[in-house]
Design an enzyme around this catalytic site. Structure first.
Site, mmCIF file in Angstrom:
data_model
loop_
_atom_site.group_PDB
_atom_site.id
_atom_site.type_symbol
_atom_site.label_atom_id
_atom_site.label_comp_id
_atom_site.label_asym_id
_atom_site.label_seq_id
_atom_site.Cartn_x
_atom_site.Cartn_y
_atom_site.Cartn_z
ATOM 1 N N SER A 29 5.578 45.405 -2.526
ATOM 2 C CA SER A 29 5.897 45.638 -3.945
ATOM 3 C C SER A 29 6.020 44.310 -4.704
ATOM 4 O O SER A 29 5.484 44.156 -5.804
ATOM 5 C CB SER A 29 7.228 46.396 -4.066
ATOM 6 O OG SER A 29 7.100 47.699 -3.561
ATOM 7 N N ARG A 128 -5.191 60.833 -5.674
ATOM 8 C CA ARG A 128 -3.781 60.788 -6.088
ATOM 9 C C ARG A 128 -3.616 61.032 -7.586
ATOM 10 O O ARG A 128 -4.464 60.647 -8.389
ATOM 11 C CB ARG A 128 -3.160 59.434 -5.682
ATOM 12 C CG ARG A 128 -3.161 59.277 -4.170
ATOM 13 C CD ARG A 128 -2.577 57.961 -3.730
ATOM 14 N NE ARG A 128 -1.145 57.898 -3.977
ATOM 15 C CZ ARG A 128 -0.400 56.846 -3.707
ATOM 16 N NH1 ARG A 128 -0.956 55.760 -3.163
ATOM 17 N NH2 ARG A 128 0.894 56.855 -3.940
ATOM 18 N N GLN A 175 6.696 53.055 -9.833
ATOM 19 C CA GLN A 175 5.365 52.720 -10.358
ATOM 20 C C GLN A 175 5.234 53.171 -11.813
ATOM 21 O O GLN A 175 4.710 52.432 -12.648
ATOM 22 C CB GLN A 175 4.288 53.374 -9.497
ATOM 23 C CG GLN A 175 4.218 52.778 -8.095
ATOM 24 C CD GLN A 175 3.210 53.475 -7.209
ATOM 25 O OE1 GLN A 175 2.560 54.429 -7.605
ATOM 26 N NE2 GLN A 175 3.071 52.990 -5.984
ATOM 27 N N ASP A 326 9.231 55.312 1.404
ATOM 28 C CA ASP A 326 8.068 55.011 2.255
ATOM 29 C C ASP A 326 8.415 55.036 3.745
ATOM 30 O O ASP A 326 7.541 54.855 4.589
ATOM 31 C CB ASP A 326 7.502 53.624 1.906
ATOM 32 C CG ASP A 326 6.883 53.610 0.516
ATOM 33 O OD1 ASP A 326 6.461 54.684 0.043
ATOM 34 O OD2 ASP A 326 6.812 52.524 -0.091
#
Ligand code: S3P
Length: 449
Positions: A29, A128, A175, A326
């Protein structure tokens, strides 16, 4: 990039204990943001500890296509940025490969620019949902010239006058939050993002470091209101990227489940928005000592000393999900080796990651003799203290599914095979070498044990 190679199967089998020290690669990230913010700031940004995975290299190439100069000198990356509003029209599509963070943040970063930009990716990324970022961008006035049911390929062109918005993010997503904040940098006035549940705060922290006028107010319920003022003068910075706690999850769980293991994982980011897996594993009875807490590059880091432990099943609080979103695939592996039931509620977001991770994990567990129940937004795993193994797992172009099930194979009765290991290069290129050095055994390229 890895996508150019044919699929390559790989097996992991149980053997000796894992011992030694491992340093996981730089945080994914923070590395994406280092590339992007460096490209947008005026002057030079230097980055050490950058994750040199395919996802980040794709972001770097996209930033070069927008006019930034990026090169590596020794171990340090140099990014010569263009200043806010300074991006140039790219001469080709921006290809983000497998990277959701890359493409969603970049749409905010350049979507407001007064030229057309086309965003593409691999089969996983193309599947996605992008409506979650297109909706706020449309509200800002960005023209969506091309989309396919709100999926890639997507082409955007900025409006003559972008409008500052006040936007409540409907799902827990760093995000989406970041996309809007980055768009807000080139919009005159105040752009406001309301985040009902706190997600990773790297964008807020790093933008402040680059000189942005950004403030965060948190109310009694934990709702965060983030305000960014447009058109700041961002200046190049010296950045140090800490080790990725998501990547650390793999050696952490491996050492807990392989009998006799004793491993130190060095230089791991301890930002509280990222440490939910450690909390959960400790609750399961994991012997994890957090040593050498220190501050580096504005973030707390530490070394994790982990030893083989007999784990027990737990219920993971739903509120913890954003801080370990995650890590559920590798937690599922730990749960399979635990005694008793592990419940993971509130994890619907796993369905829209690099793969439908809820389904991919459930199928992988079943293929290796682990009983589980998959709900629309939950997973329950019946741990029996040991895992038969012997199955083949479909990875669906998902690096974390691939690495999680290789970890499972290191402690199962029979080897575990994954159908494709190429995507590991997106976030943890040294995975196979690092684990082999700790004592793990994998079949050679393309061979299933
Ligand atoms: C990320 C946010 C998370 C996470 C991803 C990285 C980021 O995605 O799953 O790996 O760097 O902002 P969501 O925003 O979709 O939750």
């Amino acid at each position: 990039m890895s996508h150019a190679l044919p699929p390559r199967s790989r097996s992991a089998s149980g053997g000796g204990a894992l011992n030694g020290t491992i340093r996981v690669p730089g945080d994914k990230s923070i590395s994406h943001r280092a590339m992007m913010f460096g490209a947008m700031a005026r002057g030079r940004t230097t980055v050490s500890g950058l994750l040199e995975g395919d996802d980040i290299l794709a972001t770097g190439k996209a930033m070069q296509a927008l006019g930034a100069r990026i090169e590596k000198a020794g171990d340090v990356w140099h990014i010569d940025g263009l200043g806010v509003g300074g991006f140039l029209a790219p001469e080709h599509d921006l290809d983000f490969g497998n990277a959701g963070t890359g493409v969603r943040l970049a749409m905010g970063l350049v979507g407001t620019s007064p030229f057309a930009t086309r965003f593409v990716g691999d089969a996983s990324l193309t599947a996605r949902p992008m409506g979650r970022v297109l909706d706020p961008l449309r509200a800002i006035g960005v023209e969506v010239i091309e989309h396919h049911d709100n999926r890639l390929p997507i082409a955007l062109r900025g409006p003559r006058t972008p409008l500052p918005i006040r936007y409540r993010v409907p799902m827990a997503s760093a995000q989406v939050k970041s996309c809007i904040l980055l768009a807000g940098l080139v919009i005159p006035g105040e752009t406001v993002v309301i985040e009902p549940v706190m997600t990773r705060d790297h964008t807020e922290k790093m933008l402040e470091g680059f000189g942005a006028d950004i403030s965060v107010a948190t109310d009694a319920q934990g709702v965060r209101t983030i305000t960014v003022m447009g058109l700041p003068d961002l200046k190049g910075q010296e950045l140090i990227v800490p080790g990725d706690p998501s990547s650390a999850g793999f050696p952490l769980v491996a050492a807990l489940i392989v009998p006799g293991s004793d491993v130190v994982i060095g230089n791991v980011l301890m930002n509280p928005t990222r440490t939910g897996l450690i909390d959960t594993l400790v609750e399961m009875g994991g012997d994890i000592a957090i040593e050498n807490r220190r501050v580096s590059g504005g973030e707390e880091i530490a070394d994790l000393h982990v030893r083989y432990s007999r784990l027990k099943g737990v219920r993971v609080p739903e509120s913890r999900a954003p801080s370990m979103i995650d890590e559920y695939p590798v937690l599922a592996v730990a749960a399979a080796f635990a005694e008793g039931r592990t419940e993971m509620p509130g994890i619907e977001e796993l369905r829209v990651k690099e793969s439908d991770r809820l389904a991919a994990v459930a199928r992988g567990l079943e293929a290796n003799g682990v009983a589980c129940e998959e709900g629309h937004d939950y997973l329950v795993i019946e741990g029996k203290g040991r895992v038969p193994g012997g199955g083949t797992v479909e990875t669906h172009l998902d690096h974390r599914i691939a690495m999680s099930f290789l970890v499972m194979g290191l402690a199962s009765d029979n080897p575990v095979t994954i159908d494709d290991d190429r995507m590991i290069a997106t976030s943890f290129p040294s995975f196979m070498d690092d684990f082999t050095r700790l004592g793990a055994s994998f079949s050679p390229d393309g061979e299933a044990a």
